[in-house]
Design a protein around this motif. Sequence first.
Motif, PDB file in Angstrom:
ATOM      1  N   GLY B 137       0.821  -1.215   0.000  1.00 41.08           N
ATOM      2  CA  GLY B 137       0.000   0.000   0.000  1.00 41.08           C
ATOM      3  C   GLY B 137       0.849   1.257   0.000  1.00 41.08           C
ATOM      4  N   ILE B 138       1.621   1.419  -1.080  1.00 41.32           N
ATOM      5  CA  ILE B 138       2.619   2.490  -1.152  1.00 41.32           C
ATOM      6  C   ILE B 138       1.939   3.846  -1.340  1.00 41.32           C
ATOM      7  CG2 ILE B 138       4.666   3.326  -2.386  1.00 41.32           C
ATOM      8  CD1 ILE B 138       4.854   0.229  -3.362  1.00 41.32           C
ATOM      9  N   ASP B 139       2.238   4.778  -0.457  1.00 41.72           N
ATOM     10  CA  ASP B 139       1.628   6.109  -0.494  1.00 41.72           C
ATOM     11  C   ASP B 139       2.726   7.157  -0.345  1.00 41.72           C
ATOM     12  OD1 ASP B 139      -0.291   8.096  -0.565  1.00 41.72           O
ATOM     13  OD2 ASP B 139      -1.254   7.549   1.333  1.00 41.72           O
ATOM     14  N   PHE B 140       2.422   8.351  -0.853  1.00 36.91           N
ATOM     15  CA  PHE B 140       3.286   9.505  -0.585  1.00 36.91           C
ATOM     16  C   PHE B 140       2.648  10.323   0.527  1.00 36.91           C
ATOM     17  CE2 PHE B 140       0.095  11.013  -3.512  1.00 36.91           C
ATOM     18  CZ  PHE B 140      -0.175  12.304  -3.097  1.00 36.91           C
ATOM     19  N   GLU B 141       3.435  11.186   1.160  1.00 36.23           N
ATOM     20  CA  GLU B 141       2.905  12.185   2.095  1.00 36.23           C
ATOM     21  C   GLU B 141       3.701  13.465   1.906  1.00 36.23           C
ATOM     22  OE1 GLU B 141       2.866  11.232   6.249  1.00 36.23           O
ATOM     23  OE2 GLU B 141       1.157   9.868   6.079  1.00 36.23           O
ATOM     24  N   GLY B 142       3.050  14.535   1.465  1.00 33.73           N
ATOM     25  CA  GLY B 142       3.716  15.830   1.308  1.00 33.73           C
ATOM     26  C   GLY B 142       3.741  16.577   2.627  1.00 33.73           C
ATOM     27  N   GLU B 143       4.933  16.992   3.031  1.00 35.52           N
ATOM     28  CA  GLU B 143       5.098  17.663   4.322  1.00 35.52           C
ATOM     29  C   GLU B 143       6.063  18.842   4.191  1.00 35.52           C
ATOM     30  OE1 GLU B 143       6.253  15.131   7.507  1.00 35.52           O
ATOM     31  OE2 GLU B 143       4.892  13.499   6.937  1.00 35.52           O
ATOM     32  N   ILE B 144       6.038  19.736   5.165  1.00 31.75           N
ATOM     33  CA  ILE B 144       7.109  20.718   5.334  1.00 31.75           C
ATOM     34  C   ILE B 144       7.948  20.287   6.536  1.00 31.75           C
ATOM     35  CG2 ILE B 144       5.844  22.628   4.265  1.00 31.75           C
ATOM     36  CD1 ILE B 144       5.320  23.742   7.103  1.00 31.75           C
ATOM     37  N   VAL B 145       9.243  20.616   6.497  1.00 32.67           N
ATOM     38  CA  VAL B 145      10.131  20.238   7.605  1.00 32.67           C
ATOM     39  C   VAL B 145      11.080  21.377   7.933  1.00 32.67           C
ATOM     40  CG1 VAL B 145      10.092  17.783   6.912  1.00 32.67           C
ATOM     41  CG2 VAL B 145      12.013  19.236   6.224  1.00 32.67           C
ATOM     42  N   ALA B 146      11.515  21.389   9.182  1.00 34.97           N
ATOM     43  CA  ALA B 146      12.545  22.325   9.649  1.00 34.97           C
ATOM     44  C   ALA B 146      13.755  21.528  10.110  1.00 34.97           C
ATOM     45  CB  ALA B 146      12.014  23.159  10.813  1.00 34.97           C
ATOM     46  N   VAL B 147      14.946  22.061   9.870  1.00 37.24           N
ATOM     47  CA  VAL B 147      16.177  21.488  10.412  1.00 37.24           C
ATOM     48  C   VAL B 147      16.649  22.422  11.521  1.00 37.24           C
ATOM     49  CG1 VAL B 147      18.539  20.788   9.915  1.00 37.24           C
ATOM     50  CG2 VAL B 147      16.762  20.533   8.175  1.00 37.24           C
ATOM     51  N   THR B 148      16.894  21.857  12.694  1.00 34.20           N
ATOM     52  CA  THR B 148      17.259  22.694  13.843  1.00 34.20           C
ATOM     53  C   THR B 148      18.775  22.677  14.098  1.00 34.20           C
ATOM     54  OG1 THR B 148      17.208  21.007  15.591  1.00 34.20           O
ATOM     55  CG2 THR B 148      15.089  21.974  14.939  1.00 34.20           C
ATOM     56  N   LEU B 166      17.014  25.697   8.726  1.00 35.19           N
ATOM     57  CA  LEU B 166      16.687  25.453   7.325  1.00 35.19           C
ATOM     58  C   LEU B 166      15.277  24.881   7.199  1.00 35.19           C
ATOM     59  CD1 LEU B 166      20.073  23.718   6.410  1.00 35.19           C
ATOM     60  CD2 LEU B 166      19.349  25.962   5.548  1.00 35.19           C
ATOM     61  N   LEU B 167      14.689  25.077   6.019  1.00 36.17           N
ATOM     62  CA  LEU B 167      13.348  24.566   5.731  1.00 36.17           C
ATOM     63  C   LEU B 167      13.352  23.852   4.380  1.00 36.17           C
ATOM     64  CD1 LEU B 167      11.484  27.899   6.579  1.00 36.17           C
ATOM     65  CD2 LEU B 167      11.502  25.840   8.015  1.00 36.17           C
ATOM     66  N   THR B 168      12.472  22.869   4.239  1.00 34.68           N
ATOM     67  CA  THR B 168      12.261  22.278   2.916  1.00 34.68           C
ATOM     68  C   THR B 168      10.968  21.464   2.920  1.00 34.68           C
ATOM     69  OG1 THR B 168      13.331  21.140   1.045  1.00 34.68           O
ATOM     70  CG2 THR B 168      13.585  20.108   3.212  1.00 34.68           C
ATOM     71  N   ILE B 169      10.711  20.764   1.816  1.00 38.73           N
ATOM     72  CA  ILE B 169       9.552  19.867   1.722  1.00 38.73           C
ATOM     73  C   ILE B 169      10.061  18.436   1.547  1.00 38.73           C
ATOM     74  CG2 ILE B 169       7.985  21.619   0.792  1.00 38.73           C
ATOM     75  CD1 ILE B 169       8.403  20.328  -2.004  1.00 38.73           C
ATOM     76  N   LYS B 228      -1.432  14.223 -12.666  1.00 43.88           N
ATOM     77  CA  LYS B 228      -2.705  14.886 -12.322  1.00 43.88           C
ATOM     78  C   LYS B 228      -2.565  15.604 -10.976  1.00 43.88           C
ATOM     79  CE  LYS B 228      -7.412  13.745 -10.989  1.00 43.88           C
ATOM     80  NZ  LYS B 228      -8.141  12.687 -10.297  1.00 43.88           N
ATOM     81  N   LEU B 229      -2.909  16.891 -10.964  1.00 46.84           N
ATOM     82  CA  LEU B 229      -2.841  17.664  -9.716  1.00 46.84           C
ATOM     83  C   LEU B 229      -3.864  17.115  -8.726  1.00 46.84           C
ATOM     84  CD1 LEU B 229      -1.649  20.272  -8.288  1.00 46.84           C
ATOM     85  CD2 LEU B 229      -3.701  21.446  -9.113  1.00 46.84           C
ATOM     86  N   VAL B 230      -3.389  16.643  -7.564  1.00 47.27           N
ATOM     87  CA  VAL B 230      -4.323  16.091  -6.572  1.00 47.27           C
ATOM     88  C   VAL B 230      -4.348  16.901  -5.278  1.00 47.27           C
ATOM     89  CG1 VAL B 230      -4.217  13.707  -7.442  1.00 47.27           C
ATOM     90  CG2 VAL B 230      -2.596  14.457  -5.675  1.00 47.27           C
ATOM     91  N   GLY B 231      -3.358  17.797  -5.095  1.00 54.10           N
ATOM     92  CA  GLY B 231      -3.339  18.583  -3.870  1.00 54.10           C
ATOM     93  C   GLY B 231      -2.662  19.919  -4.055  1.00 54.10           C
ATOM     94  N   GLN B 232      -3.225  20.952  -3.437  1.00 50.27           N
ATOM     95  CA  GLN B 232      -2.571  22.258  -3.393  1.00 50.27           C
ATOM     96  C   GLN B 232      -2.902  22.914  -2.044  1.00 50.27           C
ATOM     97  OE1 GLN B 232      -3.996  24.790  -6.639  1.00 50.27           O
ATOM     98  NE2 GLN B 232      -5.780  23.478  -6.909  1.00 50.27           N
ATOM     99  N   CYS B 233      -2.697  22.140  -0.985  1.00 51.01           N
ATOM    100  CA  CYS B 233      -3.023  22.593   0.368  1.00 51.01           C
ATOM    101  C   CYS B 233      -2.004  23.628   0.836  1.00 51.01           C
ATOM    102  CB  CYS B 233      -3.022  21.415   1.332  1.00 51.01           C
ATOM    103  SG  CYS B 233      -4.294  20.189   0.957  1.00 51.01           S
ATOM    104  N   ASP B 234      -2.525  24.687   1.469  1.00 51.13           N
ATOM    105  CA  ASP B 234      -1.656  25.737   2.000  1.00 51.13           C
ATOM    106  C   ASP B 234      -1.110  25.283   3.350  1.00 51.13           C
ATOM    107  OD1 ASP B 234      -0.645  28.139   3.280  1.00 51.13           O
ATOM    108  OD2 ASP B 234      -1.754  29.265   1.752  1.00 51.13           O
ATOM    109  N   ALA B 235       0.231  25.242   3.465  1.00 49.61           N
ATOM    110  CA  ALA B 235       0.859  24.767   4.701  1.00 49.61           C
ATOM    111  C   ALA B 235       0.643  25.738   5.863  1.00 49.61           C
ATOM    112  CB  ALA B 235       2.353  24.533   4.473  1.00 49.61           C
ATOM    113  N   GLY B 236       0.223  26.973   5.560  1.00 51.59           N
ATOM    114  CA  GLY B 236       0.002  27.956   6.617  1.00 51.59           C
ATOM    115  C   GLY B 236      -1.420  27.956   7.145  1.00 51.59           C
ATOM    116  N   SER B 264       6.152  18.194   9.755  1.00 52.69           N
ATOM    117  CA  SER B 264       4.813  18.703  10.078  1.00 52.69           C
ATOM    118  C   SER B 264       3.739  17.627  10.036  1.00 52.69           C
ATOM    119  CB  SER B 264       4.420  19.777   9.055  1.00 52.69           C
ATOM    120  OG  SER B 264       4.263  19.177   7.763  1.00 52.69           O
ATOM    121  N   GLY B 265       4.054  16.470   9.460  1.00 55.72           N
ATOM    122  CA  GLY B 265       2.983  15.547   9.083  1.00 55.72           C
ATOM    123  C   GLY B 265       2.334  16.023   7.788  1.00 55.72           C
ATOM    124  N   THR B 266       1.462  15.187   7.222  1.00 58.35           N
ATOM    125  CA  THR B 266       0.822  15.486   5.936  1.00 58.35           C
ATOM    126  C   THR B 266       0.105  16.833   5.985  1.00 58.35           C
ATOM    127  OG1 THR B 266       0.405  13.123   5.741  1.00 58.35           O
ATOM    128  CG2 THR B 266      -0.745  14.558   4.202  1.00 58.35           C
TER     129      THR B 266
END
Lengths: 334, 334
Positions: B137-148, B166-169, B228-236, B264-266
């Motif tokens: 059941g392979i899935d992706f999860e789009g997240e934002i992350v911080a490096v401390t 630093l920040l990235t996705i 196919k575009l499936v998500g454009q969620c605003d991380a803020g 951040s989680g999904t």
Amino acid sequence: MKLGTIKDGTRDGTLVVISRDLKRAVKAEGIARTLQAALDGWAEKSLALDVLYKGLNAGKVAVGTFPFDPKQAMAPLPRAYQWVDGSAYLVHAERVRRSRGAELPQSAYEDPLMYQGASDTMQGPRDDIAMSDEAWGIDFEGEIVAVTGDVPMGAAEVECLAAIRLLTIVNDVSLRGLIPAELAKGFGFLHGKPSTAFAPVMATPDELGDSWKGGTIHLPLTATLNGKLVGQCDAGVDMSFSLARLAAHAAKTRVLSAGTIVGSGTVANRDESKGCSCIAEIRAIETIKHGKPQTPFMRFGDTIRLDMKDASGNSIFGTIEQTVVKYAPQRAGA
Amino acid sequence: MKLGTIKDGTRDGTLVVISRDLKRAVKAEGIARTLQAALDGWAEKSLALDVLYKGLNAGKVAVGTFPFDPKQAMAPLPRAYQWVDGSAYLVHAERVRRSRGAELPQSAYEDPLMYQGASDTMQGPRDDIAMSDEAWGIDFEGEIVAVTGDVPMGAAEVECLAAIRLLTIVNDVSLRGLIPAELAKGFGFLHGKPSTAFAPVMATPDELGDSWKGGTIHLPLTATLNGKLVGQCDAGVDMSFSLARLAAHAAKTRVLSAGTIVGSGTVANRDESKGCSCIAEIRAIETIKHGKPQTPFMRFGDTIRLDMKDASGNSIFGTIEQTVVKYAPQRAGA
């Protein structure tokens, strides 16, 4: 061969080769500056390290040797890229559950329990257990661990056995007051498993001789709490999953990179006369027998000593000796 | 400033400074060989890196610049010492629970869910998602992350905010077929969360301008599945716990060492028209509406693309573009 890491002011310390009797050491700088560097190129580096080790034992290293002082030791891998900890001694889990009137599910006897631990701040053998609050229920856990080389995804137990590079003992510090609520959240341990402490020395499996068999160490792990012997459980007895089997479990869906540390979980024996390798289990046995626990968790000032001796009574990895203290933040400017 | 790591045959790659428009790069060898080395000595190294970055953007670095090719990029931290992943967008968890007829416990709104993830094999932005079995059941999860940087034990949210370097996705690859049984065992994720993949670039928070506010990034994360575009969620939007709050959560009982990655989680929004940042949530919404899921998990050959653009439409971190493939072991001799 026996390897360790000594303090030099850097985050990863300096790799040293340590004599079999733990008395002398020599820096391995010309071969690898850190233990991680040695593990990254093990096929080649281990040969050169072994030559140095043999020379050190034979008293034939002419320059650079010095007395080995465990107080100067960091964890052999002060920062590791991975720490996964299994639960291989099921009698430990059985006792803890039984004290709560519950039973271990049948699946636990076939499918190892394992958690992903924090590996960024491994503690040295004489480092204090620094905690902000005694009410967290500070406990020690005596375990054996293996350090692996690179392991492919889906590797079989036998392949993982061949990938075991080093062995040692650890104190997997646990915060019993925080764990029940944390596990109830369903995402595993985070607060309940702070930094783990390591013996000063990691040894290659051949150092253990006949005591290394079937992917485990057939020797007692002694635990001494505030000067009183509380545990001498044999790590080779009542272990349901070998260290190699635990590594294979971790590798099911991903490769393990060199330097992965795989833990056994608290060493425990069905023979109650052997005592326990953590306070939680002592309390579980007390609860089963007397209806309530008697032994308190660790307070500031309490000490724990963990050691594993060979058949001749010589410490193999050196001792872990830690005192619980109140945490005081050091605000580093890095 | 923008930083990345390019392949050089070693495990940690070579640190590069990348121009704001992601078109040019220059090795930072004279300052720090790896990103971890830069993070270890950030106070000093970041100043020198910033001078190089400004020169690169101004076209004033005379020698050593080259076109930046994301296919040559590793994860910016190919091996990290820590990866902890929160669950900050509670609507994601609410939808998944609701599709099973359950509700999120009230505690989840006050006390972040977070798991300790594997950090030893971070994947690059174009690396294949190599798995042994589609049935996982392979899935992706789009997240934002911080490096401390280094974070003391018990640090407050504001202190953690100041420690974000630093920040990235990321794509937090998840195996939905394995997670329910694994979480039922009570020790959290191990098989269900294989190696995470990173965008080619990490950026300092100042690069985000007004979009970096309150410990999160106020920009949409676009997810494109098989074109196919499936998500454009605003991380803020709809984030219950900032990246700084999540770091403070992780630091309750232990220090975090420099280079800790906090996720951040999904990313998820209550506004359903924004779509989803993982298939599990798409399937949850389908189940709530139609009684059963319609969208399958990923199969061999499927592709996922994640990106985050600034207000002018320019990619900030570069894109993650991965294809699911059948895993074939490479038995390295290290």
